[in-house]
Design a protein around this motif. Sequence first.
Motif, PDB file in Angstrom:
ATOM      1  N   ALA A 154       0.828  -1.208   0.000  1.00 12.50           N
ATOM      2  CA  ALA A 154       0.000   0.000   0.000  1.00 12.50           C
ATOM      3  C   ALA A 154       0.862   1.257   0.000  1.00 12.50           C
ATOM      4  O   ALA A 154       0.551   2.244  -0.685  1.00 12.50           O
ATOM      5  CB  ALA A 154      -0.937  -0.012   1.193  1.00 12.50           C
ATOM      6  N   ALA A 155       1.967   1.230   0.754  1.00 10.55           N
ATOM      7  CA  ALA A 155       2.865   2.401   0.803  1.00 10.55           C
ATOM      8  C   ALA A 155       3.508   2.655  -0.550  1.00 10.55           C
ATOM      9  O   ALA A 155       3.893   3.798  -0.858  1.00 10.55           O
ATOM     10  CB  ALA A 155       3.936   2.170   1.870  1.00 10.55           C
ATOM     11  N   GLU A 156       3.624   1.603  -1.356  1.00 17.01           N
ATOM     12  CA  GLU A 156       4.193   1.741  -2.693  1.00 17.01           C
ATOM     13  C   GLU A 156       3.126   2.034  -3.749  1.00 17.01           C
ATOM     14  O   GLU A 156       3.438   2.135  -4.936  1.00 17.01           O
ATOM     15  CB  GLU A 156       4.938   0.453  -3.057  1.00 17.01           C
ATOM     16  CG  GLU A 156       6.124   0.155  -2.135  1.00 17.01           C
ATOM     17  CD  GLU A 156       6.641  -1.259  -2.290  1.00 17.01           C
ATOM     18  OE1 GLU A 156       6.049  -2.012  -3.120  1.00 17.01           O
ATOM     19  OE2 GLU A 156       7.600  -1.630  -1.599  1.00 17.01           O
ATOM     20  N   GLY A 157       1.862   2.118  -3.305  1.00 24.12           N
ATOM     21  CA  GLY A 157       0.782   2.448  -4.231  1.00 24.12           C
ATOM     22  C   GLY A 157       0.094   1.263  -4.861  1.00 24.12           C
ATOM     23  O   GLY A 157      -0.728   1.440  -5.768  1.00 24.12           O
ATOM     24  N   ALA A 158       0.420   0.039  -4.411  1.00 26.27           N
ATOM     25  CA  ALA A 158      -0.224  -1.165  -4.943  1.00 26.27           C
ATOM     26  C   ALA A 158      -1.234  -1.661  -3.917  1.00 26.27           C
ATOM     27  O   ALA A 158      -0.879  -1.914  -2.767  1.00 26.27           O
ATOM     28  CB  ALA A 158       0.808  -2.238  -5.234  1.00 26.27           C
ATOM     29  N   VAL A 159      -2.472  -1.818  -4.329  1.00 22.25           N
ATOM     30  CA  VAL A 159      -3.524  -2.249  -3.405  1.00 22.25           C
ATOM     31  C   VAL A 159      -3.576  -3.778  -3.389  1.00 22.25           C
ATOM     32  O   VAL A 159      -4.105  -4.408  -4.307  1.00 22.25           O
ATOM     33  CB  VAL A 159      -4.891  -1.663  -3.797  1.00 22.25           C
ATOM     34  CG1 VAL A 159      -5.965  -2.130  -2.812  1.00 22.25           C
ATOM     35  CG2 VAL A 159      -4.825  -0.142  -3.831  1.00 22.25           C
ATOM     36  N   VAL A 160      -3.001  -4.371  -2.347  1.00 30.44           N
ATOM     37  CA  VAL A 160      -3.075  -5.809  -2.114  1.00 30.44           C
ATOM     38  C   VAL A 160      -3.796  -5.971  -0.789  1.00 30.44           C
ATOM     39  O   VAL A 160      -3.231  -5.725   0.275  1.00 30.44           O
ATOM     40  CB  VAL A 160      -1.684  -6.460  -2.085  1.00 30.44           C
ATOM     41  CG1 VAL A 160      -1.800  -7.962  -1.872  1.00 30.44           C
ATOM     42  CG2 VAL A 160      -0.925  -6.170  -3.370  1.00 30.44           C
ATOM     43  N   ARG A 161      -5.051  -6.352  -0.841  1.00 30.16           N
ATOM     44  CA  ARG A 161      -5.936  -6.268   0.310  1.00 30.16           C
ATOM     45  C   ARG A 161      -6.267  -7.658   0.857  1.00 30.16           C
ATOM     46  O   ARG A 161      -6.951  -8.441   0.193  1.00 30.16           O
ATOM     47  CB  ARG A 161      -7.227  -5.553  -0.098  1.00 30.16           C
ATOM     48  CG  ARG A 161      -8.197  -5.235   1.032  1.00 30.16           C
ATOM     49  CD  ARG A 161      -7.656  -4.166   1.964  1.00 30.16           C
ATOM     50  NE  ARG A 161      -7.400  -2.933   1.277  1.00 30.16           N
ATOM     51  CZ  ARG A 161      -8.339  -1.992   1.032  1.00 30.16           C
ATOM     52  NH1 ARG A 161      -9.584  -2.201   1.421  1.00 30.16           N
ATOM     53  NH2 ARG A 161      -8.020  -0.894   0.412  1.00 30.16           N
ATOM     54  N   PRO A 162      -5.782  -8.011   2.059  1.00 31.63           N
ATOM     55  CA  PRO A 162      -6.208  -9.273   2.664  1.00 31.63           C
ATOM     56  C   PRO A 162      -7.689  -9.214   3.021  1.00 31.63           C
ATOM     57  O   PRO A 162      -8.169  -8.229   3.606  1.00 31.63           O
ATOM     58  CB  PRO A 162      -5.352  -9.368   3.939  1.00 31.63           C
ATOM     59  CG  PRO A 162      -4.267  -8.344   3.776  1.00 31.63           C
ATOM     60  CD  PRO A 162      -4.834  -7.271   2.904  1.00 31.63           C
ATOM     61  N   GLN A 163      -8.409 -10.265   2.666  1.00 31.30           N
ATOM     62  CA  GLN A 163      -9.819 -10.375   3.040  1.00 31.30           C
ATOM     63  C   GLN A 163      -9.909 -11.344   4.218  1.00 31.30           C
ATOM     64  O   GLN A 163      -9.441 -12.481   4.126  1.00 31.30           O
ATOM     65  CB  GLN A 163     -10.649 -10.885   1.861  1.00 31.30           C
ATOM     66  CG  GLN A 163     -12.140 -10.869   2.123  1.00 31.30           C
ATOM     67  CD  GLN A 163     -12.947 -11.331   0.916  1.00 31.30           C
ATOM     68  OE1 GLN A 163     -14.008 -11.939   1.069  1.00 31.30           O
ATOM     69  NE2 GLN A 163     -12.475 -11.034  -0.292  1.00 31.30           N
ATOM     70  N   VAL A 164     -10.484 -10.894   5.324  1.00 28.44           N
ATOM     71  CA  VAL A 164     -10.448 -11.670   6.563  1.00 28.44           C
ATOM     72  C   VAL A 164     -11.861 -11.944   7.065  1.00 28.44           C
ATOM     73  O   VAL A 164     -12.802 -11.214   6.779  1.00 28.44           O
ATOM     74  CB  VAL A 164      -9.617 -10.954   7.651  1.00 28.44           C
ATOM     75  CG1 VAL A 164      -8.183 -10.754   7.175  1.00 28.44           C
ATOM     76  CG2 VAL A 164     -10.234  -9.618   8.040  1.00 28.44           C
ATOM     77  N   HIS A 165     -11.954 -13.013   7.857  1.00 24.51           N
ATOM     78  CA  HIS A 165     -13.223 -13.469   8.406  1.00 24.51           C
ATOM     79  C   HIS A 165     -13.394 -12.910   9.815  1.00 24.51           C
ATOM     80  O   HIS A 165     -12.425 -12.564  10.492  1.00 24.51           O
ATOM     81  CB  HIS A 165     -13.242 -14.991   8.419  1.00 24.51           C
ATOM     82  CG  HIS A 165     -14.570 -15.607   8.687  1.00 24.51           C
ATOM     83  ND1 HIS A 165     -15.762 -15.033   8.297  1.00 24.51           N
ATOM     84  CD2 HIS A 165     -14.918 -16.759   9.296  1.00 24.51           C
ATOM     85  CE1 HIS A 165     -16.770 -15.808   8.657  1.00 24.51           C
ATOM     86  NE2 HIS A 165     -16.288 -16.864   9.276  1.00 24.51           N
ATOM     87  N   ALA A 166     -14.640 -12.873  10.280  1.00 27.85           N
ATOM     88  CA  ALA A 166     -14.928 -12.273  11.583  1.00 27.85           C
ATOM     89  C   ALA A 166     -14.784 -13.249  12.742  1.00 27.85           C
ATOM     90  O   ALA A 166     -14.815 -12.831  13.897  1.00 27.85           O
ATOM     91  CB  ALA A 166     -16.340 -11.685  11.592  1.00 27.85           C
ATOM     92  N   ARG A 167     -14.629 -14.535  12.455  1.00 28.50           N
ATOM     93  CA  ARG A 167     -14.581 -15.507  13.554  1.00 28.50           C
ATOM     94  C   ARG A 167     -13.865 -16.766  13.065  1.00 28.50           C
ATOM     95  O   ARG A 167     -13.213 -16.746  12.017  1.00 28.50           O
ATOM     96  CB  ARG A 167     -15.995 -15.850  14.048  1.00 28.50           C
ATOM     97  CG  ARG A 167     -16.914 -16.480  13.025  1.00 28.50           C
ATOM     98  CD  ARG A 167     -18.345 -16.504  13.521  1.00 28.50           C
ATOM     99  NE  ARG A 167     -19.232 -17.264  12.665  1.00 28.50           N
ATOM    100  CZ  ARG A 167     -20.533 -17.036  12.538  1.00 28.50           C
ATOM    101  NH1 ARG A 167     -21.108 -16.059  13.220  1.00 28.50           N
ATOM    102  NH2 ARG A 167     -21.286 -17.773  11.749  1.00 28.50           N
ATOM    103  N   THR A 168     -13.964 -17.844  13.824  1.00 27.85           N
ATOM    104  CA  THR A 168     -13.363 -19.093  13.389  1.00 27.85           C
ATOM    105  C   THR A 168     -14.004 -19.576  12.102  1.00 27.85           C
ATOM    106  O   THR A 168     -15.209 -19.407  11.891  1.00 27.85           O
ATOM    107  CB  THR A 168     -13.533 -20.185  14.465  1.00 27.85           C
ATOM    108  OG1 THR A 168     -14.931 -20.401  14.689  1.00 27.85           O
ATOM    109  CG2 THR A 168     -12.870 -19.783  15.768  1.00 27.85           C
ATOM    110  N   VAL A 169     -13.190 -20.167  11.248  1.00 27.62           N
ATOM    111  CA  VAL A 169     -13.715 -20.944  10.138  1.00 27.62           C
ATOM    112  C   VAL A 169     -13.840 -22.358  10.675  1.00 27.62           C
ATOM    113  O   VAL A 169     -12.840 -22.989  11.031  1.00 27.62           O
ATOM    114  CB  VAL A 169     -12.786 -20.889   8.921  1.00 27.62           C
ATOM    115  CG1 VAL A 169     -13.315 -21.776   7.797  1.00 27.62           C
ATOM    116  CG2 VAL A 169     -12.620 -19.450   8.456  1.00 27.62           C
ATOM    117  N   SER A 170     -15.052 -22.863  10.782  1.00 24.50           N
ATOM    118  CA  SER A 170     -15.315 -24.076  11.551  1.00 24.50           C
ATOM    119  C   SER A 170     -16.099 -25.117  10.777  1.00 24.50           C
ATOM    120  O   SER A 170     -16.817 -24.792   9.825  1.00 24.50           O
ATOM    121  CB  SER A 170     -16.115 -23.733  12.821  1.00 24.50           C
ATOM    122  OG  SER A 170     -15.408 -22.875  13.676  1.00 24.50           O
ATOM    123  N   LEU A 171     -15.972 -26.345  11.226  1.00 24.99           N
ATOM    124  CA  LEU A 171     -16.922 -27.393  10.909  1.00 24.99           C
ATOM    125  C   LEU A 171     -17.887 -27.495  12.078  1.00 24.99           C
ATOM    126  O   LEU A 171     -17.457 -27.468  13.242  1.00 24.99           O
ATOM    127  CB  LEU A 171     -16.219 -28.735  10.718  1.00 24.99           C
ATOM    128  CG  LEU A 171     -15.185 -28.835   9.600  1.00 24.99           C
ATOM    129  CD1 LEU A 171     -14.553 -30.221   9.594  1.00 24.99           C
ATOM    130  CD2 LEU A 171     -15.803 -28.530   8.251  1.00 24.99           C
TER     131      LEU A 171
END
Length: 577
Positions: free
Chosen positions: A293-310
């Motif tokens: 981002a500081a270099e001007g490239a948008v590489v955006r991690p997409q994250v979950h709000a809780r555990t990914v569960s079975l």
Amino acid sequence: MHDLIVRGGTIVDGTGAPAYHGDVAVTDGVITEVGPSVEGRARRVIDAEGLLVTPGFVDIHTHYDGQATWDPLLTPSCWHGVTTVVMGNCGVGFAPVRASEREWLIGLMEGVEDIPGTALHAGIRWGWESFPEYLELLDAVPHALDVGTQVPHGAIRAYVMGERGADNQPATPEDIAAMARLVLEGLDAGALGFSTSRTIMHMAVDGRPVPGTFAAEDELFGLGDALRAAGAGVFELAPAGVMGEDLDAPEREMAWMRRLAARTGRPVCFALSQNHQASQDWQRMLELSAQAAAEGAVVRPQVHARTVSLLLGLSTLHPFMFVPSWQELADRPIREQVSLLSDPHRRQRLVTEMAAMGDDPIVAGFMSPTRVFPMGDPPDYEPPPESSVAAQAAREGVSPWEKLYDLLRSGEGRELLNAPVLNYADGSLDPTYEMLASPVTAFGLGDGGAHVGQTCDASSTTFMLTHWVRDRQRGPRLPLELAVHKITGATADLYGLGDRGRLRPGLKADLNLIDFDRLQLRRPELVQDLPGGARRLVQRAEGYVATVNAGEVVMAEGEDTGARPGRLVRGARPARG
């Protein structure tokens, strides 16, 4: 004369700015006034005293690609404040497609996203070949919510390369050029981006990895260049190593993602979770994303709000399914299973067989009693280690498998147990908090419409407000304004949807009226409401007084009003010479 005035609510406007007491006025589906006091009359006035008033939630990671052709509500997302969904994620979808390829694409979706093929066969209302034709059909289907989608790598690879594409054979320059034309055609028609998957954990029902899993850089960059040519769209992906299946992959993936974002000028959005194998790697990915981002490239991690569960249970899946003696019960109704499981001799036999295969990679990796927790109602998604099945067994002086056996048959077989697969290596959601709070991340990965036999995370928008803002006891919480921004303005901005996500004059009138004190998730439940009678897990919530799309109340106290203002969301299509 306004169409609607929402009076006297606590306005959380989606920008991250402090909440305030005020009114919102709507005319012709557009917000016309927002402020401490709106003057004038309206055809309808809603008293919002004591309620939160937020923008409608924008969920950028769903898999309603088939369901959107038959379900006007897009359940369960409609029960959780969502007014806009983005589908076509992870490289799977249903366009473009020839009639001869339909069954194969259904198998791909079933394998990757755990959506019953029987339901997709019975429910999808085919009527397209090209991606623009698919958008036209979506535009013609009445919906309560707005729907946007992306061009999926799996579909275009199969369309251009046939069996070579399905087999993940290398693409030729001619293949790449043809696929890039399809991506550009989709973007010109209104697609919101392009998606792919590179994790070997994503497989079709025939056992083959998703087409594009092993795509070389010339293919990835050739398709990314279509976004550059269009001047629009997000490059979305499930990267290699996302499940901890390849510990060297994340940094390799980040290297090409950064170069692609810099080259195309378009956002690259990738799935990020904490895995159990390298539980601190997520921190490095946040650091590298900030550097990009500081270099001007948008590489955006997409994250979950809780555990990914079975979610383990007699109605879903559980470890005893893998032992020989379970075959005597496998095809019996749950009520009959519960009765038969009361036999002490059968209990001893099943527990003994289970203990003998406790080191099985699937059982040990995904269903170990040390990482399985009773869910409860309301559900607890951040259980302390001392509440695990193994910890309970130790206190009671029984084996972990005995305790798990007894829990599965409790509550007339309706009990569900939470088995976190991701985001719980440390026995808490502290890493998830850090990921959610980071300015470089995007909220997502709820997988609305998918994994219907394993879990139900379309409710994670509600979880953002209940757990992260109000209820969390085991660590820091998120400010209300930040949590709302993450699921409204921030997600809308990432996908170029500048007409929504904020309560501002001139923007689309998508709103939620929420009784925050009463807002509560219910325990997931199994229903048989998919086409053909197929089963799925759904999860409801209490406390959404009203959800408004384009100025019309589409859900009132969790019930369908019959309004269908939802439209296809088309991305920006800048003119090109």
